[in-house]
Design a protein around this motif. Sequence first.
Motif, PDB file in Angstrom:
ATOM      1  N   LEU A  90     124.671  58.990   5.559  1.00 11.57           N
ATOM      2  CA  LEU A  90     125.659  59.328   4.534  1.00 11.57           C
ATOM      3  C   LEU A  90     124.958  59.537   3.209  1.00 11.57           C
ATOM      4  O   LEU A  90     123.865  59.010   2.977  1.00 11.57           O
ATOM      5  CB  LEU A  90     126.684  58.198   4.389  1.00 11.57           C
ATOM      6  N   TYR A  97     131.126  58.550  -0.228  1.00 12.34           N
ATOM      7  CA  TYR A  97     130.128  58.874   0.786  1.00 12.34           C
ATOM      8  C   TYR A  97     130.576  60.062   1.635  1.00 12.34           C
ATOM      9  O   TYR A  97     131.745  60.158   2.026  1.00 12.34           O
ATOM     10  CB  TYR A  97     129.864  57.666   1.681  1.00 12.34           C
ATOM     11  N   LYS A 106     125.929  59.598  -1.098  1.00 19.66           N
ATOM     12  CA  LYS A 106     126.959  59.240  -2.070  1.00 19.66           C
ATOM     13  C   LYS A 106     126.943  60.226  -3.241  1.00 19.66           C
ATOM     14  O   LYS A 106     125.907  60.468  -3.858  1.00 19.66           O
ATOM     15  CB  LYS A 106     126.714  57.824  -2.587  1.00 19.66           C
TER      16      LYS A 106
END
Length: 116
Positions: A76, A83, A78
């Motif tokens: 992931l 996210y 951010k």
Amino acid sequence: MIKNSENIHKKSGNIPLRIDPELHEVLAKHASQEGRSLNNYLTKLLEEGVRPKSFEDRQFVGHVISGDNFDLDNRLVKISGIYYRYLIDNASVVNKEKSYAVIEANGNILTLRELK
């Protein structure tokens, strides 16, 4: 005879265009690679140029992300505290020492390109 004003402004669809011969050659090559006529290829490019971008593209494309914004274990990244899933365009893995630019957004999946 008075012409209808709508007919006066109706476009024929024909646009005479003069371009550099080298550009003409490049465009013809790209059209051939896609199995398209030059006219069809140019129409596609023009349509893509005027088509509204998606909300995701307007929100994210062009953003630069530093390596410390990645959660490598969960794949992931951010951005603005949220996210997103990601794909890397020109690298096999994320290098936390590098920065990445968002080049495409499709729903909650961002395509990133490592900046050199």
